[in-house]
Design a protein around this motif. Structure first.
Motif, PDB file in Angstrom:
ATOM      1  N   ALA A 147       0.847  -1.181   0.000  1.00 23.28           N
ATOM      2  CA  ALA A 147       0.000   0.000   0.000  1.00 23.28           C
ATOM      3  C   ALA A 147       0.886   1.234   0.000  1.00 23.28           C
ATOM      4  CB  ALA A 147      -0.905   0.011   1.229  1.00 23.28           C
ATOM      5  N   ALA A 148       0.492   2.234  -0.756  1.00 24.11           N
ATOM      6  CA  ALA A 148       1.253   3.464  -0.771  1.00 24.11           C
ATOM      7  C   ALA A 148       1.213   4.106   0.604  1.00 24.11           C
ATOM      8  CB  ALA A 148       0.676   4.427  -1.809  1.00 24.11           C
ATOM      9  N   PRO A 149       2.303   4.744   1.048  1.00 20.53           N
ATOM     10  CA  PRO A 149       2.324   5.328   2.389  1.00 20.53           C
ATOM     11  C   PRO A 149       1.265   6.403   2.541  1.00 20.53           C
ATOM     12  CG  PRO A 149       4.191   6.085   1.069  1.00 20.53           C
ATOM     13  CD  PRO A 149       3.552   4.980   0.309  1.00 20.53           C
ATOM     14  N   ALA A 150       0.687   6.469   3.735  1.00 18.69           N
ATOM     15  CA  ALA A 150      -0.397   7.411   3.990  1.00 18.69           C
ATOM     16  C   ALA A 150       0.182   8.734   4.485  1.00 18.69           C
ATOM     17  CB  ALA A 150      -1.358   6.828   5.025  1.00 18.69           C
ATOM     18  N   PHE A 151       0.696   9.525   3.568  1.00 22.04           N
ATOM     19  CA  PHE A 151       1.198  10.840   3.939  1.00 22.04           C
ATOM     20  C   PHE A 151       0.414  11.912   3.192  1.00 22.04           C
ATOM     21  CE2 PHE A 151       3.819   9.057   0.555  1.00 22.04           C
ATOM     22  CZ  PHE A 151       3.662  10.000  -0.446  1.00 22.04           C
ATOM     23  N   ALA A 152       0.524  13.118   3.641  1.00 21.72           N
ATOM     24  CA  ALA A 152      -0.223  14.209   3.021  1.00 21.72           C
ATOM     25  C   ALA A 152       0.225  14.404   1.595  1.00 21.72           C
ATOM     26  CB  ALA A 152      -0.006  15.494   3.825  1.00 21.72           C
ATOM     27  N   ASN A 153      -0.731  14.661   0.710  1.00 19.24           N
ATOM     28  CA  ASN A 153      -0.433  14.845  -0.700  1.00 19.24           C
ATOM     29  C   ASN A 153      -0.154  16.326  -0.958  1.00 19.24           C
ATOM     30  OD1 ASN A 153      -0.207  14.617  -3.446  1.00 19.24           O
ATOM     31  ND2 ASN A 153      -2.431  14.552  -3.806  1.00 19.24           N
ATOM     32  N   THR A 154       1.131  16.653  -0.997  1.00 18.71           N
ATOM     33  CA  THR A 154       1.516  18.053  -1.172  1.00 18.71           C
ATOM     34  C   THR A 154       1.844  18.380  -2.615  1.00 18.71           C
ATOM     35  OG1 THR A 154       3.824  17.499  -0.672  1.00 18.71           O
ATOM     36  CG2 THR A 154       2.413  18.161   1.184  1.00 18.71           C
ATOM     37  N   SER A 155       1.879  17.395  -3.485  1.00 18.97           N
ATOM     38  CA  SER A 155       2.269  17.641  -4.875  1.00 18.97           C
ATOM     39  C   SER A 155       1.086  17.937  -5.763  1.00 18.97           C
ATOM     40  CB  SER A 155       3.029  16.423  -5.409  1.00 18.97           C
ATOM     41  OG  SER A 155       2.167  15.303  -5.460  1.00 18.97           O
ATOM     42  N   GLY A 156      -0.148  17.748  -5.258  1.00 15.59           N
ATOM     43  CA  GLY A 156      -1.321  17.913  -6.092  1.00 15.59           C
ATOM     44  C   GLY A 156      -1.632  16.697  -6.932  1.00 15.59           C
ATOM     45  N   ARG A 157      -0.909  15.606  -6.732  1.00 18.98           N
ATOM     46  CA  ARG A 157      -1.135  14.381  -7.487  1.00 18.98           C
ATOM     47  C   ARG A 157      -2.076  13.463  -6.723  1.00 18.98           C
ATOM     48  NH1 ARG A 157       4.479  11.733  -8.302  1.00 18.98           N
ATOM     49  NH2 ARG A 157       3.233  10.286  -9.556  1.00 18.98           N
TER      50      ARG A 157
END
Length: 301
Positions: free
Chosen positions: A23-33
């Motif tokens: 699973a992709a890490p659950a971090f804040a999406n700051t790139s807009g992707r």
């Protein structure tokens, strides 16, 4: 600038053939992707033609497109009643199904196997890895893999009503069928016949065979001659039975309309000393390690 389709295709083909589901890490999406997490794919219990997929998608605008791709060599085609994009056909190509989502909770069902070809290609519910990419606006997520475990198949999917007969000139089995009492009958039926080996005698050969079967070379064991035959009609053992667009799924009826079919192989060179010995008929489904059931046929003159 690459088109979305080209970008998806390039990203998918960049995946290794075998990957581990993470699973992709659950971090804040700051790139807009957009980001895909908790991607899970599994067979519907007892249904090797149906695959459920769930995921959490974040970082999108009002909506997103999710491209699910499975590798080549497993399916003749893939479809879904909720898919919004094209699907491919052919065993030599990968298959990408495009969905549109508006909520973070993504759920879909894929229908695997062949939707176009007759006879239908029986599917065993093998393990494989699919990939997902989410697209929103001009942004796309990283490819996210999910490993699909093998389908948990029933252990006794064949009818045990088959009768076996053997003479010096012919080996026969009648009444072979997929058992409707078991929902997961997938693949070709394999029949291995063993007869006692006669010391000093030349191994008997198959002179003729029923048109619905193929054969392999005779294997010489320490005390048995082994003959392996495989039906060419995999749709006889489909779990789904006849349905619209795939009328040949399920056990195809024989000339008597009984839903069973027969095997016979003409033999030459069977030593007369084998009369009153037992020929052992072992039945299984292609890919099984063990026989599903067996029958004895006393060799007659």
């Amino acid at each position: 600038m690459l088109s979305r389709r080209a970008a998806v295709r390039g990203a998918v083909w960049a995946l290794p053939a075998v990957t581990v589901a993470t699973a992709a890490p659950a971090f804040a999406n700051t790139s807009g992707r957009p980001v895909i997490t908790e991607l899970v794919a599994s067979y519907v219990p007892g249904q090797p033609e149906e695959l459920t997929v769930s995921a959490t998608v974040t970082g999108f605008d009002a909506s997103y497109q999710l491209a699910l791709t499975i590798p080549a060599g497993l399916f003749e085609s893939v479809g879904s009643a909720t898919a919004s994009g094209p699907t491919s056909t052919g065993l030599d190509t990968s298959h990408t199904v495009l969905f549109t989502g508006t909520t973070s909770d993504f759920r879909a069902k894929l229908i695997l196997g062949s939707q176009t070809e007759l006879p239908w290609r029986g599917f065993h519910g093998a393990a494989f890895t699919l990939s997902a990419i989410a697209l929103s606006g001009a942004q796309q997520s990283d490819p996210t893999p999910a490993a699909v475990p093998p389908c948990d198949m029933p252990t006794a999917p064949l009818s045990t009503e088959a009768t076996a007969a053997a003479t010096l000139g012919r080996l026969s089995a009648y009444g072979i069928a997929a058992d409707y009492g078991y929902p997961g009958v997938i693949g070709r039926i394999v029949l291995v016949i063993s007869v006692p080996k006669v010391a000093g005698a030349t191994k008997p050969e198959t002179a003729g065979i029923h048109s619905a079967w193929t054969r392999t070379d005779v294997v010489e064991g320490s005390d048995r001659w082994l003959y392996r035959f495989t039906t060419t009609q995999s749709h006889h053992t489909s779990r789904t039975g006849p349905q619209a667009g795939n009328s040949d799924r399920g056990p195809a009826p024989d000339v008597s309309g009984g839903g069973h079919y027969e095997f016979w192989a003409d033999m030459q060179g069977m030593p007369p000393s084998l009369v009153n010995s037992d020929a052992v008929f072992n039945f299984s489904v292609e890919g099984d390690a063990d026989a599903r059931f067996w029958r004895l046929g006393t060799i007659m003159a």
